[in-house]
Design a protein around this motif. Structure first.
Motif, PDB file in Angstrom:
ATOM      1  N   GLY A 110       0.827  -1.196   0.000  1.00  0.00           N
ATOM      2  CA  GLY A 110       0.000   0.000   0.000  1.00  0.00           C
ATOM      3  C   GLY A 110       0.864   1.250   0.000  1.00  0.00           C
ATOM      4  N   LEU A 111       0.480   2.222   0.795  1.00  0.00           N
ATOM      5  CA  LEU A 111       1.196   3.492   0.806  1.00  0.00           C
ATOM      6  C   LEU A 111       2.503   3.431   1.586  1.00  0.00           C
ATOM      7  N   GLU A 112       2.809   2.298   2.183  1.00  0.00           N
ATOM      8  CA  GLU A 112       4.138   2.141   2.785  1.00  0.00           C
ATOM      9  C   GLU A 112       5.205   2.025   1.703  1.00  0.00           C
ATOM     10  N   SER A 113       4.788   1.648   0.507  1.00  0.00           N
ATOM     11  CA  SER A 113       5.723   1.540  -0.601  1.00  0.00           C
ATOM     12  C   SER A 113       6.117   2.927  -1.089  1.00  0.00           C
ATOM     13  N   PRO A 114       7.418   3.216  -1.232  1.00  0.00           N
ATOM     14  CA  PRO A 114       7.849   4.519  -1.745  1.00  0.00           C
ATOM     15  C   PRO A 114       7.289   4.814  -3.131  1.00  0.00           C
ATOM     16  N   VAL A 115       7.164   3.784  -3.962  1.00  0.00           N
ATOM     17  CA  VAL A 115       6.635   3.999  -5.310  1.00  0.00           C
ATOM     18  C   VAL A 115       5.168   4.416  -5.237  1.00  0.00           C
ATOM     19  N   ALA A 116       4.378   3.691  -4.425  1.00  0.00           N
ATOM     20  CA  ALA A 116       2.966   4.028  -4.295  1.00  0.00           C
ATOM     21  C   ALA A 116       2.796   5.417  -3.684  1.00  0.00           C
ATOM     22  N   ALA A 117       3.590   5.739  -2.653  1.00  0.00           N
ATOM     23  CA  ALA A 117       3.499   7.064  -2.037  1.00  0.00           C
ATOM     24  C   ALA A 117       3.861   8.156  -3.031  1.00  0.00           C
ATOM     25  N   GLY A 118       4.831   7.865  -3.927  1.00  0.00           N
ATOM     26  CA  GLY A 118       5.213   8.844  -4.936  1.00  0.00           C
ATOM     27  C   GLY A 118       4.123   9.054  -5.974  1.00  0.00           C
ATOM     28  N   LEU A 119       3.426   7.981  -6.359  1.00  0.00           N
ATOM     29  CA  LEU A 119       2.324   8.112  -7.313  1.00  0.00           C
ATOM     30  C   LEU A 119       1.189   8.964  -6.739  1.00  0.00           C
ATOM     31  N   VAL A 120       0.895   8.744  -5.472  1.00  0.00           N
ATOM     32  CA  VAL A 120      -0.151   9.541  -4.822  1.00  0.00           C
ATOM     33  C   VAL A 120       0.313  10.993  -4.671  1.00  0.00           C
ATOM     34  N   ALA A 147       5.145  26.274  -9.091  1.00  0.00           N
ATOM     35  CA  ALA A 147       5.354  24.828  -8.960  1.00  0.00           C
ATOM     36  C   ALA A 147       4.674  24.349  -7.686  1.00  0.00           C
ATOM     37  N   THR A 148       4.381  23.059  -7.667  1.00  0.00           N
ATOM     38  CA  THR A 148       3.794  22.429  -6.489  1.00  0.00           C
ATOM     39  C   THR A 148       4.528  21.122  -6.211  1.00  0.00           C
ATOM     40  N   SER A 149       4.871  20.899  -4.945  1.00  0.00           N
ATOM     41  CA  SER A 149       5.564  19.666  -4.580  1.00  0.00           C
ATOM     42  C   SER A 149       4.930  19.091  -3.321  1.00  0.00           C
ATOM     43  N   CYS A 150       4.889  17.753  -3.245  1.00  0.00           N
ATOM     44  CA  CYS A 150       4.356  17.052  -2.079  1.00  0.00           C
ATOM     45  C   CYS A 150       5.315  15.925  -1.696  1.00  0.00           C
ATOM     46  N   ASP A 151       5.659  15.870  -0.429  1.00  0.00           N
ATOM     47  CA  ASP A 151       6.548  14.831   0.070  1.00  0.00           C
ATOM     48  C   ASP A 151       5.830  14.011   1.132  1.00  0.00           C
ATOM     49  N   PRO A 152       5.798  12.686   0.979  1.00  0.00           N
ATOM     50  CA  PRO A 152       5.151  11.854   2.007  1.00  0.00           C
ATOM     51  C   PRO A 152       5.978  11.844   3.281  1.00  0.00           C
ATOM     52  N   VAL A 153       5.307  11.774   4.420  1.00  0.00           N
ATOM     53  CA  VAL A 153       6.027  11.667   5.680  1.00  0.00           C
ATOM     54  C   VAL A 153       6.673  10.282   5.749  1.00  0.00           C
ATOM     55  N   ARG A 154       7.660  10.152   6.595  1.00  0.00           N
ATOM     56  CA  ARG A 154       8.388   8.886   6.652  1.00  0.00           C
ATOM     57  C   ARG A 154       7.546   7.761   7.243  1.00  0.00           C
ATOM     58  N   VAL A 155       6.802   8.093   8.280  1.00  0.00           N
ATOM     59  CA  VAL A 155       5.994   7.059   8.945  1.00  0.00           C
ATOM     60  C   VAL A 155       4.624   7.021   8.272  1.00  0.00           C
ATOM     61  N   ARG A 156       4.352   5.919   7.563  1.00  0.00           N
ATOM     62  CA  ARG A 156       3.091   5.778   6.838  1.00  0.00           C
ATOM     63  C   ARG A 156       2.508   4.398   7.134  1.00  0.00           C
ATOM     64  N   SER A 157       1.214   4.282   6.953  1.00  0.00           N
ATOM     65  CA  SER A 157       0.583   2.971   7.070  1.00  0.00           C
ATOM     66  C   SER A 157       0.262   2.456   5.672  1.00  0.00           C
ATOM     67  N   ARG A 158      -0.157   1.244   5.601  1.00  0.00           N
ATOM     68  CA  ARG A 158      -0.484   0.666   4.299  1.00  0.00           C
ATOM     69  C   ARG A 158      -1.700   1.344   3.680  1.00  0.00           C
ATOM     70  N   LEU A 159      -2.620   1.796   4.521  1.00  0.00           N
ATOM     71  CA  LEU A 159      -3.879   2.333   4.008  1.00  0.00           C
ATOM     72  C   LEU A 159      -3.965   3.858   4.026  1.00  0.00           C
ATOM     73  N   GLY A 160      -2.994   4.533   4.627  1.00  0.00           N
ATOM     74  CA  GLY A 160      -3.067   5.992   4.696  1.00  0.00           C
ATOM     75  C   GLY A 160      -1.704   6.621   4.869  1.00  0.00           C
ATOM     76  N   ALA A 161      -1.593   7.860   4.411  1.00  0.00           N
ATOM     77  CA  ALA A 161      -0.316   8.571   4.528  1.00  0.00           C
ATOM     78  C   ALA A 161      -0.570  10.076   4.559  1.00  0.00           C
ATOM     79  N   ASN A 162       0.279  10.755   5.299  1.00  0.00           N
ATOM     80  CA  ASN A 162       0.257  12.223   5.328  1.00  0.00           C
ATOM     81  C   ASN A 162       1.333  12.775   4.397  1.00  0.00           C
ATOM     82  N   TYR A 163       1.086  13.999   3.922  1.00  0.00           N
ATOM     83  CA  TYR A 163       2.020  14.647   2.989  1.00  0.00           C
ATOM     84  C   TYR A 163       2.231  16.090   3.404  1.00  0.00           C
ATOM     85  N   ASN A 164       3.464  16.545   3.240  1.00  0.00           N
ATOM     86  CA  ASN A 164       3.804  17.954   3.397  1.00  0.00           C
ATOM     87  C   ASN A 164       3.975  18.543   2.005  1.00  0.00           C
TER      88      ASN A 164
END
Length: 222
Positions: A110-120, A147-164
């Motif tokens: 899920g969103l624990e994957s860096p690739v999936a987090a990057g796609l989101v 420009a707009t940029s979003c970075d996922p936080v390091r601690v993520r779960s499979r089903l949810g993630a926060n972004y800065n």
């Protein structure tokens, strides 16, 4: 030849020198200089003035209280208006993850994957850019959007993630340094529902010079 040095003035006939008294004693001197009729006129005018002040004083106090109440009401309305604008500026905006994108996310990690987090993150950047361009066009925020940029936080779960996220609106080079300014946003992705939510932040200044209104970021974006 000037004979004034040899002149003699009889006693009681010389010019009298009467120096002015101190400032606070001038009224007393003026009162003594008045005739009895003048004193009666001054006393009557003084009494009339005191009566006029006594009659007008309650109205003066009512006007003062009314003015204070009016200013307080205007200040409260201004504060309420600023709070409404701030809440509107920070309220969550939303988008969805299309089924095609959700199908590309790793079902196991899920969103624990860096690739999936990057796609989101890429989907969030596009949605935020559309939102801010609409707000800039409406005059609600300053632009232009660069420009707009979003970075996922390091601690993520499979089903949810926060972004800065950061929306860049100005980049200035000075003395070999690059100064960037823009808007910070908090965002949240929920994989089961396929939803994205983001909130524009309005952080308090480090050294405020006056009272600053503040509204907490919605839990939907964190």
């Amino acid at each position: 030849m000037d004979d004034r040095r040899d002149s003699w003035t009889p006693a009681g006939q010389a010019e009298r020198y009467d120096p002015l008294p101190g400032f606070l004693l001038l009224p007393a001197r003026g009162w003594r200089a008045l005739s009895p009729r003048g004193r009666r006129i001054v006393a009557a005018l003084t009494v009339a003035g005191l009566v006029a002040i006594a009659v007008a004083w309650p109205q003066v106090q009512r006007d003062r209280r009314a003015g204070e109440a009016e200013r307080a009401a205007a200040a409260a309305e201004s504060r309420a208006h600023s709070l409404r604008l701030l809440r509107e500026d920070q309220r969550p905006r939303r988008a969805v993850l299309p089924p095609s994108l959700r199908a590309r996310l790793s079902p196991g990690e899920g969103l624990e994957s860096p690739v999936a987090a990057g796609l989101v993150a890429a989907r969030l950047e596009s949605a935020i850019a559309r939102d801010l361009r609409a707000r800039i066009a409406a005059g609600r925020v300053e632009g232009p959007l660069l420009a707009t940029s979003c970075d996922p936080v390091r601690v993520r779960s499979r089903l949810g993630a926060n972004y800065n996220c950061f929306a860049l609106i100005d980049r200035t080079r000075s003395a070999g340094r690059v100064m960037e300014s823009g808007y910070r946003l908090s965002a949240r992705a929920e994989l089961p529902a396929g939803t994205l939510a983001w909130c524009k932040e309005n952080p308090r200044p480090l050294h405020p010079t006056s009272f600053v209104l503040s509204v907490p970021i919605s839990g939907d974006c964190r």
